[in-house]
Motif scaffolding. Structure first.
Motif, PDB file in Angstrom:
ATOM      1  N   LEU A  79       0.750  -0.775   0.078  1.00 48.73           N
ATOM      2  CA  LEU A  79       0.040  -0.192   0.118  1.00 48.73           C
ATOM      3  C   LEU A  79       0.792   1.086  -0.142  1.00 48.73           C
ATOM      4  O   LEU A  79       1.817   1.526   0.656  1.00 48.73           O
ATOM      5  CB  LEU A  79      -1.038  -0.105   1.063  1.00 48.73           C
ATOM      6  N   GLU A  80       0.270   2.221  -0.406  1.00 48.21           N
ATOM      7  CA  GLU A  80       1.115   3.854  -0.758  1.00 48.21           C
ATOM      8  C   GLU A  80       0.236   4.553  -0.215  1.00 48.21           C
ATOM      9  O   GLU A  80      -1.479   4.236  -0.523  1.00 48.21           O
ATOM     10  CB  GLU A  80       1.381   3.707  -2.009  1.00 48.21           C
ATOM     11  N   VAL A  81       0.857   5.702   0.106  1.00 44.55           N
ATOM     12  CA  VAL A  81      -0.499   6.976   0.328  1.00 44.55           C
ATOM     13  C   VAL A  81      -0.322   7.918  -0.678  1.00 44.55           C
ATOM     14  O   VAL A  81       0.776   7.871  -1.160  1.00 44.55           O
ATOM     15  CB  VAL A  81      -0.220   7.285   1.833  1.00 44.55           C
ATOM     16  N   HIS A  82      -1.233   8.094  -1.423  1.00 38.45           N
ATOM     17  CA  HIS A  82      -1.563   8.779  -2.852  1.00 38.45           C
ATOM     18  C   HIS A  82      -1.462  10.658  -1.787  1.00 38.45           C
ATOM     19  O   HIS A  82      -2.422  10.771  -1.352  1.00 38.45           O
ATOM     20  CB  HIS A  82      -1.975   8.257  -3.758  1.00 38.45           C
ATOM     21  N   HIS A  83      -0.616  11.700  -2.187  1.00 38.39           N
ATOM     22  CA  HIS A  83      -1.922  13.045  -2.824  1.00 38.39           C
ATOM     23  C   HIS A  83      -2.576  13.243  -3.881  1.00 38.39           C
ATOM     24  O   HIS A  83      -1.651  13.456  -5.098  1.00 38.39           O
ATOM     25  CB  HIS A  83      -0.173  14.216  -2.453  1.00 38.39           C
ATOM     26  N   ILE A  84      -3.687  13.576  -3.282  1.00 37.68           N
ATOM     27  CA  ILE A  84      -4.580  13.548  -4.749  1.00 37.68           C
ATOM     28  C   ILE A  84      -3.742  15.651  -5.151  1.00 37.68           C
ATOM     29  O   ILE A  84      -3.420  15.219  -5.931  1.00 37.68           O
ATOM     30  CB  ILE A  84      -5.635  14.585  -3.415  1.00 37.68           C
ATOM     31  N   GLU A  85      -3.656  15.897  -4.078  1.00 42.03           N
ATOM     32  CA  GLU A  85      -3.584  17.889  -4.669  1.00 42.03           C
ATOM     33  C   GLU A  85      -1.814  17.172  -5.445  1.00 42.03           C
ATOM     34  O   GLU A  85      -0.874  17.260  -3.743  1.00 42.03           O
ATOM     35  CB  GLU A  85      -3.392  18.929  -4.174  1.00 42.03           C
ATOM     36  N   PRO A  86      -1.293  17.386  -5.399  1.00 40.74           N
ATOM     37  CA  PRO A  86       0.589  17.049  -6.170  1.00 40.74           C
ATOM     38  C   PRO A  86       1.349  17.942  -5.245  1.00 40.74           C
ATOM     39  O   PRO A  86       0.777  19.083  -5.043  1.00 40.74           O
ATOM     40  CB  PRO A  86       0.999  16.647  -7.340  1.00 40.74           C
ATOM     41  N   LEU A  87       2.123  17.340  -4.056  1.00 39.96           N
ATOM     42  CA  LEU A  87       3.284  18.249  -3.617  1.00 39.96           C
ATOM     43  C   LEU A  87       4.045  19.605  -4.522  1.00 39.96           C
ATOM     44  O   LEU A  87       4.243  20.739  -3.610  1.00 39.96           O
ATOM     45  CB  LEU A  87       4.494  17.084  -2.656  1.00 39.96           C
ATOM     46  N   SER A  88       4.052  19.341  -5.556  1.00 36.78           N
ATOM     47  CA  SER A  88       4.890  19.957  -6.745  1.00 36.78           C
ATOM     48  C   SER A  88       3.530  21.507  -6.827  1.00 36.78           C
ATOM     49  O   SER A  88       4.223  22.366  -6.911  1.00 36.78           O
ATOM     50  CB  SER A  88       4.953  19.696  -8.265  1.00 36.78           C
ATOM     51  N   VAL A  89       1.951  20.968  -6.228  1.00 36.57           N
ATOM     52  CA  VAL A  89       1.245  22.544  -6.502  1.00 36.57           C
ATOM     53  C   VAL A  89       0.903  22.649  -5.192  1.00 36.57           C
ATOM     54  O   VAL A  89       0.534  23.710  -5.662  1.00 36.57           O
ATOM     55  CB  VAL A  89       0.080  21.906  -7.860  1.00 36.57           C
ATOM     56  N   ALA A  90       0.482  21.749  -4.299  1.00 33.76           N
ATOM     57  CA  ALA A  90       0.264  22.275  -3.194  1.00 33.76           C
ATOM     58  C   ALA A  90       0.679  21.684  -2.217  1.00 33.76           C
ATOM     59  O   ALA A  90       0.691  20.925  -1.451  1.00 33.76           O
ATOM     60  CB  ALA A  90      -1.739  21.821  -2.665  1.00 33.76           C
ATOM     61  N   PHE A  91       2.389  22.991  -1.946  1.00 36.11           N
ATOM     62  CA  PHE A  91       2.897  21.409  -0.602  1.00 36.11           C
ATOM     63  C   PHE A  91       2.438  22.055   0.601  1.00 36.11           C
ATOM     64  O   PHE A  91       2.209  21.617   1.652  1.00 36.11           O
ATOM     65  CB  PHE A  91       4.327  22.626  -0.903  1.00 36.11           C
TER      66      PHE A  91
END
Length: 134
Positions: A79-91
């Motif tokens: 399992l992996e945890v995903h950032h819905i809004e990418p870190l590069s966009v919404a740090f």
């Protein structure tokens, strides 16, 4: 010297870049603050909270709308945890629990390629998985 291109099938000069080569959207590997964040205690704590919130289930497999890959992994599903809004966009949303969701590697790659709408992922993240047939 020319070579055969694996992206378009045509011949190109050696060293030339094909226009059909996919662009790497993972530019965050070069962002120092994102790289540091990945090893931080804040990320480890948020990741653990999200895994517990999602009952250690891939939310997209459990939902079934975008396929169910649980049988292909068996009992040892990574399992992996995903950032819905990418870190590069919404740090600033890096540890916001509503911006994080548990996924299997197949669904994580699909989400990184924007094959799953972010609004759909937000809806899943806002409510824990139900065991009443949903």
């Amino acid at each position: 010297m020319i070579k055969s291109c694996s992206f378009c099938g045509k011949m190109h000069e050696y060293g030339a870049e094909c226009k059909q080569k996919p662009k790497n959207k993972m530019d965050y590997h070069f962002d120092r603050r994102i790289k540091c964040f990945r090893g931080s205690k804040a990320w480890m704590d948020a990741r653990a909270l999200v895994l517990d919130r999602d009952y250690h289930l891939c939310r997209l497999c459990f939902d079934g709308t975008f396929g169910d890959y649980r049988k292909s992994y068996g009992a040892k599903m990574p399992l992996e945890v995903h950032h819905i809004e990418p870190l590069s966009v919404a740090f600033d949303k890096r540890i916001d629990l509503d911006n994080l969701i548990t996924l299997c590697p197949v669904h994580h790659k699909m989400c990184d390629r924007d094959e799953v709408p972010r609004e759909f992922l937000r809806g899943l993240a806002e409510s824990p998985p139900g065991f009443d047939g949903k």
